[in-house]
Design a protein around this motif. Structure first.
Motif, mmCIF file in Angstrom:
data_model
loop_
_atom_site.group_PDB
_atom_site.id
_atom_site.type_symbol
_atom_site.label_atom_id
_atom_site.label_comp_id
_atom_site.label_asym_id
_atom_site.label_seq_id
_atom_site.Cartn_x
_atom_site.Cartn_y
_atom_site.Cartn_z
ATOM 1 N N THR A 605 0.858 -1.234 0.134
ATOM 2 C CA THR A 605 0.084 -0.025 -0.094
ATOM 3 C C THR A 605 0.658 1.248 0.238
ATOM 4 O O THR A 605 0.808 2.062 -0.844
ATOM 5 C CB THR A 605 -0.979 0.041 1.220
ATOM 6 N N LEU A 606 1.932 1.313 0.787
ATOM 7 C CA LEU A 606 2.900 2.452 0.998
ATOM 8 C C LEU A 606 3.468 2.412 -0.224
ATOM 9 O O LEU A 606 3.789 3.740 -0.751
ATOM 10 C CB LEU A 606 3.814 2.277 2.431
ATOM 11 N N TYR A 607 3.973 1.544 -0.931
ATOM 12 C CA TYR A 607 4.636 1.345 -2.361
ATOM 13 C C TYR A 607 3.845 2.352 -3.183
ATOM 14 O O TYR A 607 4.028 3.159 -4.039
ATOM 15 C CB TYR A 607 4.941 0.140 -2.785
ATOM 16 N N ASN A 608 2.373 2.106 -3.208
ATOM 17 C CA ASN A 608 1.525 2.513 -4.199
ATOM 18 C C ASN A 608 0.922 3.808 -3.602
ATOM 19 O O ASN A 608 -0.069 4.551 -4.359
ATOM 20 C CB ASN A 608 0.228 1.616 -4.430
ATOM 21 N N CYS A 609 1.501 4.499 -2.800
ATOM 22 C CA CYS A 609 0.683 5.715 -2.235
ATOM 23 C C CYS A 609 0.677 7.146 -2.871
ATOM 24 O O CYS A 609 -0.303 7.664 -2.527
ATOM 25 C CB CYS A 609 1.472 5.847 -0.632
ATOM 26 N N ALA A 610 1.389 6.958 -3.976
ATOM 27 C CA ALA A 610 1.410 8.267 -4.718
ATOM 28 C C ALA A 610 0.273 8.197 -5.696
ATOM 29 O O ALA A 610 0.085 9.149 -6.312
ATOM 30 C CB ALA A 610 2.830 8.370 -5.483
ATOM 31 N N ASP A 611 -0.527 6.888 -5.959
ATOM 32 C CA ASP A 611 -1.363 7.323 -6.839
ATOM 33 C C ASP A 611 -2.292 8.171 -6.776
ATOM 34 O O ASP A 611 -2.914 8.223 -5.492
ATOM 35 C CB ASP A 611 -2.145 5.342 -6.853
ATOM 36 N N PRO A 612 -2.630 9.079 -7.463
ATOM 37 C CA PRO A 612 -3.525 10.084 -7.310
ATOM 38 C C PRO A 612 -5.041 9.917 -7.027
ATOM 39 O O PRO A 612 -5.658 10.524 -6.620
ATOM 40 C CB PRO A 612 -3.555 11.074 -8.482
ATOM 41 N N ARG A 613 -5.347 8.638 -7.454
ATOM 42 C CA ARG A 613 -6.609 8.179 -7.374
ATOM 43 C C ARG A 613 -7.123 7.866 -5.752
ATOM 44 O O ARG A 613 -8.394 7.359 -5.536
ATOM 45 C CB ARG A 613 -7.106 6.989 -8.298
ATOM 46 N N ILE A 614 -6.035 7.727 -4.802
ATOM 47 C CA ILE A 614 -6.321 7.350 -3.568
ATOM 48 C C ILE A 614 -6.995 8.520 -2.821
ATOM 49 O O ILE A 614 -6.310 9.810 -2.952
ATOM 50 C CB ILE A 614 -4.900 6.959 -2.892
ATOM 51 N N LYS A 615 -7.939 8.135 -2.078
ATOM 52 C CA LYS A 615 -8.642 9.293 -1.328
ATOM 53 C C LYS A 615 -7.951 9.086 0.307
ATOM 54 O O LYS A 615 -7.846 10.019 0.972
ATOM 55 C CB LYS A 615 -9.880 9.220 -1.032
ATOM 56 N N THR A 616 -7.713 7.837 0.808
ATOM 57 C CA THR A 616 -7.067 7.813 2.034
ATOM 58 C C THR A 616 -6.289 6.572 1.999
ATOM 59 O O THR A 616 -6.521 5.575 1.336
ATOM 60 C CB THR A 616 -8.460 7.732 3.198
ATOM 61 N N LEU A 617 -5.488 6.242 3.143
ATOM 62 C CA LEU A 617 -4.556 4.863 3.301
ATOM 63 C C LEU A 617 -5.168 4.344 4.484
ATOM 64 O O LEU A 617 -5.103 4.979 5.630
ATOM 65 C CB LEU A 617 -3.321 5.495 3.105
ATOM 66 N N MET A 618 -5.228 3.140 4.728
ATOM 67 C CA MET A 618 -5.153 2.375 6.024
ATOM 68 C C MET A 618 -3.821 1.355 6.182
ATOM 69 O O MET A 618 -3.864 0.421 5.299
ATOM 70 C CB MET A 618 -6.619 1.461 5.815
#
Ligand code: FUB
Length: 747
Positions: A605-618
Motif C-alpha cells: 500500500t505504501l509502495y502505491n501511495c502516490a497514486d492520485p486516485r487514492i482518497k485515504t490510506l489504511m
C-alpha cells in the motif's frame, strides 16, 4: 478382464457403423438405445421427486438365453442425460431365487419404494413374484418378506406391473400367457383375496391365448406377456407385449382393473428392432408423455442382448394411444444440463466402448476406458459462469491417459485436456485438474474423449466437475445493512471481490466507495482477512482484495502477490463503473478509494501511495522498515525506504496491534515521520495478527469501518471515533490513539 483387444476393435467398428447408419449427417444425434454401457431390458419408468427413474433388467453380454442376474436403475432430469445407479437388486437379494432376474417394476408408497420382480424360485421350481423394499428410489433394497409374494410352481408367473389407484387400492398384475392379478394390501407386501385371472378373450385382447385358438382362424392380436397397468381419463389401460414371437405392443381398456377388458389396438407395431421380445412402460414427466420399450440395437445386441429405448408421444384427445414407432434419435432434451457441479462420470447421453462398475468407496464409476472411447452429454449450458478448471476423480493401475474436454463433436473445440497419471491401482482414486484453454458460451453437446496408449485399459473415472467462478457467503453475510458476498470476477484475474449481494440499492445517488486490500505476508489470497473484508462490504463498500478467492480459512500455498495487483484493482473498478455492460456500471464512487493492507500488504500500500486516485490510506499492522531493522524483512517484500512517506498525498491511519505487534516500531516511526498530511496511529494490544479472523473481523473492523465511513462517506458520526481530545477511540476499551498536527485539518 472383459474384452480382448480384438473384441473391442470389432465392437468399436460395428458401433461406428451403427452410429453412422443412423445419423446421415454423422452428427451423432442417436439417443436410442439410451444405455450403451450394458444390455438392458424390460424398462419400467417411475417419476419421483422431479426425476425420471427407469428400472431395467440386465441381459448378460454374449448370452444365448435370458440368463439374467440382476436389475439396474437409471435416472434423468432432462430425458437425455442418464445417470447409472448401478444394480441395487440382484438374485442374491432373494434367498429363494436362483435364476432369471426378469421383468420388474418399482413404485413409491408412503415414502418407501416397492420393487416387484420375478425370478426363478428354488422353492417351487417355477417362476415367482417377489417384492423388495428400499428407502430411496435407488436403494439399498432388501427382500421385503424373505419369501416369494406369490408362487405355485408354474412358469407363467413373470413380469409384474403395479398400479396404485385413485382410491388407494394397489393392483398387481403379471403373467404369460394368462394375465393374473392380486389386490395388494396397504403395506404393499401382502395381499387380500384370491388370485384373479383376466378373461383372455378375443374381445379383450384381439384373440385368445395361443392354446385356445381355433385352427385356421385369423385373429387381430393376442396378449403374450409384459403387462403395464395404468389409467387415463378414468379408463384403465393395460399395455402388453402381443402377437407371439416377434412381439409388438398393444393395449386394451376397461372400466375396472378386473375387466371387462376391450382390445384397443396396437401401439408399437412390429419393426426392425433386432429383438423378438418387446416390453413397455409409460410415464408422464414435466408435461411430456414417454413410452419406454426395448430393442436389440446395440452392437452385438439381439434377442438376448436387448437395450432400453424411449419415445415421446402425445395421447389422442380421448386418452387413447397413437401409434408409436421406434426411432434411433429418441427424445429431445426438456431442459439444459448444468456442468458447474460434481457430475457422476456415469451420467451420459451417449458413450462408446465403456462399461460401468460399482464398489463401496466410489459407488458407480465408468470403467473399461480405452483410447478413443468417449462420453457425450447433451444440451450442456455453459452460460451463467466462466469455465476455469476441469476436475476429475480417476484411478489407474497402469499408465493413465488423458481426458479431452470438447464441445459439439468428437473433434470439436478442445476446451481443456486433463492428464491422468497412473495412481497405483484401479481403485486408488485421485482428483486431478486442468485449466480451460478455451471457453464455451451458451449451450453445447459436451464430449469427454479418452485418449492414451492404444490397447490397454487407461483408467477408471468416478466424477468430473467444471469449476467456474466461485463465490461464498462469508459467515452470515456481515452485520451491515447489505448482506455481502465474496466472489471471483471473470475479468479480474487473481483478485477477490467482497460486495453487497443486492446492488439494486446503489447508483449515482448512493454509490459504493472502494476499499483496495493487500494481504499479510503478501500472500496471493485474502484467506486471513475475509471475515474482516466481508464485514466492511456489508456496510456498503466494494472491497477488491489482492489474490485468489479463499473458499476456506486455510493458508494459501502459491507464490506471493505483487504490488501491481492493487493498481489493477483500481483500474478495473474505474473501468467497470464506466462500462454499460457491467453490473457495477454507475454504481461505484470512484472518487472515494481507500488503499489498505496488512503487514506486507501495508508495505504494498505504501509502495502505491502516490497514486492520485487514492482518497485515504489504511496501514494495518505495518510500517516501512527502518534502516536499522531492514534485515528482519521477509524475502520478496516491497521495501521502499522512508522517503516514500513523502509521496503520500492523502489522509492515513495506522491500525496497529500494540507493542507486541512486530510492526509496531516501524508503524509508529512512519507515523512520527508523516507531518505533511493528516495521520493517526490507533493501537489495540492484540499483537501482529490483529482481530481479522475473529467473527466479523472483531475490533479492527469497527475501527476500520469508522475510518472508511468518515473518510469515504463523510459520515460525521463516524468522525467522532477519531476527532477531538475525547474521541471515541480514546474511550474505547483497550484502544489508544495518537494524531499528528495536521490531523485536525480533517473535516
Ligand atoms: O426379460 C426377460 C423376459 O423377456 C421378460 O420377462 C419378458 O417380458 C420379455 O421381455
Amino acid at each position: 478382464m472383459k474384452h480382448f483387444r480384438h473384441f473391442r476393435e470389432v465392437l468399436t467398428l460395428s458401433f461406428s457403423i451403427f452410429l453412422s447408419s443412423f445419423t446421415p449427417s454423422g452428427a451423432l444425434r442417436a439417443q436410442n438405445p439410451f444405455v450403451q454401457t450394458w444390455f438392458t431390458s424390460d424398462p419400467a419408468p417411475m417419476v419421483h421427486d422431479g426425476k425420471m427413474y427407469v428400472y431395467t433388467g440386465h441381459d448378460e453380454d454374449g448370452a444365448d438365453f435370458f440368463w439374467m442376474q440382476e436389475w439396474r436403475v437409471y435416472s434423468t432430469e432432462d430425458m437425455v442425460n442418464w445417470t447409472d445407479h448401478g444394480s441395487p437388486l440382484a438374485l442374491e437379494s432373494f434367498s429363494w431365487a436362483d435364476d432369471r432376474a426378469w421383468a420388474s417394476q418399482c413404485v413409491e408408497r408412503d415414502g418407501k419404494f416397492y420393487w416387484y420382480i420375478c425370478a426363478h424360485s428354488k422353492l417351487s421350481g417355477g417362476m415367482a413374484i417377489g417384492v423388495a423394499v428400499g428407502d430411496t428410489p435407488v436403494g439399498p433394497f432388501r427382500d421385503a418378506i424373505g419369501k416369494p409374494l406369490f408362487e405355485n410352481g408354474s412358469w407363467d408367473h413373470i413380469d409384474p406391473t403395479v398400479f396404485i389407484d385413485d382410491d388407494g387400492q394397489a393392483w398387481l398384475m403379471w403373467g404369460n400367457p394368462q394375465c393374473y392379478y392380486l389386490k395388494l394390501n396397504r403395506d404393499m407386501v401382502s395381499y387380500s383375496g384370491e388370485l384373479g385371472r383376466l378373461d383372455m378373450t378375443e374381445e379383450a385382447f384381439g384373440g385368445p391365448m395361443m392354446n385356445k385358438r381355433e385352427k385356421g382362424k385369423k385373429y387381430k392380436d393376442s396378449y403374450v406377456e409384459g403387462p403395464w397397468l395404468t389409467k387415463r381419463n378414468g379408463t384403465y389401460q393395460l399395455l402388453y407385449a402381443a402377437g407371439g414371437v416377434p412381439e409388438h405392443i398393444s393395449y386394451s381398456t376397461a372400466p375396472h382393473p378386473t375387466g371387462p377388458w376391450k382390445y384397443a389396438g396396437e401401439i408399437m407395431p412390429l419393426s426392425e428392432t433386432n429383438s423378438f421380445t418387446n416390453h413397455c412402460g409409460v410415464a408422464d414427466y414435466k408435461g411430456h408423455s414417454y413410452f419406454f420399450y426395448h430393442t436389440g440395437k446395440l452392437p452385438r445386441g439381439g434377442g438376448f442382448g436387448r437395450s432400453v429405448a424411449v419415445e415421446e408421444f402425445k395421447y389422442n384427445a380421448d386418452g387413447s394411444f397413437p401409434t408409436i414407432l421406434p426411432t434411433n434419435e429418441g427424445v429431445k432434451p426438456i431442459q439444459t444440463f448444468n456442468p458447474y457441479r460434481k457430475v457422476e462420470a456415469e451420467t451420459m447421453a451417449f458413450s462408446r466402448g465403456l462399461k460401468t462398475e460399482q464398489n463401496d468407496e466410489a459407488g458407480v464409476y465408468v470403467a473399461d476406458i480405452h483410447n478413443g472411447d468417449y462420453i457425450k452429454l447433451q444440451n450442456v449450458d455453459f452460460s451463467g459462469n466462466m469455465q476455469k478448471q476441469f476436475a476429475a476423480r480417476v484411478a489407474s493401475g497402469l499408465r493413465g491417459g488423458q481426458i479431452e474436454v470438447r464441445i459439439d463433436s468428437l473433434k470439436g473445440h478442445l476446451l481443456a485436456r486433463l492428464e491422468v497419471p497412473g495412481t497405483g491401482g484401479w481403485e486408488k482414486w485421485q482428483t486431478f485438474t486442468a485449466d480451460f484453454a478455451e471457453k464455451a458460451e451458451g449451450t453445447h453437446d459436451l464430449y469427454l474423449v479418452f485418449t492414451g496408449r492404444k490397447g490397454p485399459k487407461l483408467f477408471n473415472f468416478d466424477w468430473w466437475e467444471i469449476r467456474g467462478l466461485q463465490s461464498l457467503v462469508v459467515e452470515d453475510g456481515g452485520t451491515g445493512p447489505h448482506k455481502a458476498i465474496m466472489k471471483e470476477e471473470a475479468t479480474l484475474e487473481a483478485h477477490t471481490v467482497f460486495v453487497p449481494q443486492d446492488l439494486s440499492a446503489f447508483g449515482k445517488k448512493k454509490p459504493l466507495p472502494v476499499l483496495v486490500w493487500g494481504n499479510g505476508a503478501c500472500t496471493n489470497s485474502p484467506w486471513e482477512h475475509f471475515k474482516f473484508l466481508n464485514e466492511i462490504a456489508s456496510y456498503g463498500y466494494i472491497v477488491l482484495a489482492t489474490g485468489y478467492i479463499p473458499m476456506e480459512e486455510k493458508p494459501y500455498q502459491g507464490p506471493m502477490s505483487t504490488t501491481q495487483q492493487q493498481i489493477e484493482s483500481i483500474d478495473w473498478i474505474i473501468a467497470q463503473n464506466a462500462d454499460k455492460n457491467s453490473p457495477y456500471f454507475g454504481k461505484i464512487d470512484v472518487k472515494n478509494i481507500c488503499v489498505a493492507g496488512m503487514s506486507c500488504g501495508g508495505l504494498q500500500t505504501l509502495y502505491n501511495c502516490a497514486d492520485p486516485r487514492i482518497k485515504t490510506l489504511m496501514i494495518c499492522n505495518s510500517g516501512l522498515f527502518k534502516t536499522s531493522n531492514r534485515g528482519q524483512a521477509m524475502g520478496g517484500m516491497p521495501m521502499p525506504d522512508k522517503s516514500k512517506l513523502k509521496e503520500i498525498h492523502s489522509s492515513v491511519i495506522y491500525i496497529l496491534g500494540g507493542k507486541t505487534d512486530i510492526a509496531y516500531e516501524n508503524g509508529m516511526d512512519d507515523f512520527r515521520q508523516i507531518n505533511h498530511v493528516p495521520c493517526c496511529a490507533a493501537n489495540f494490544p492484540v499483537g501482529h495478527g490483529g482481530t481479522y479472523r475473529q467473527p466479523h473481523g472483531g475490533e479492527f473492523s469497527t475501527v476500520a469501518l469508522a475510518w472508511l465511513n468518515w473518510q469515504l462517506k463523510g459520515d460525521k458520526q463516524a468522525a467522532k471515533m477519531f476527532k477531538g481530545k475525547d474521541c471515541g477511540l480514546s474511550k474505547r476499551e483497550g484502544w489508544t490513539i495518537e494524531k499528528n498536527a495536521k490531523f485536525d485539518t480533517l473535516k
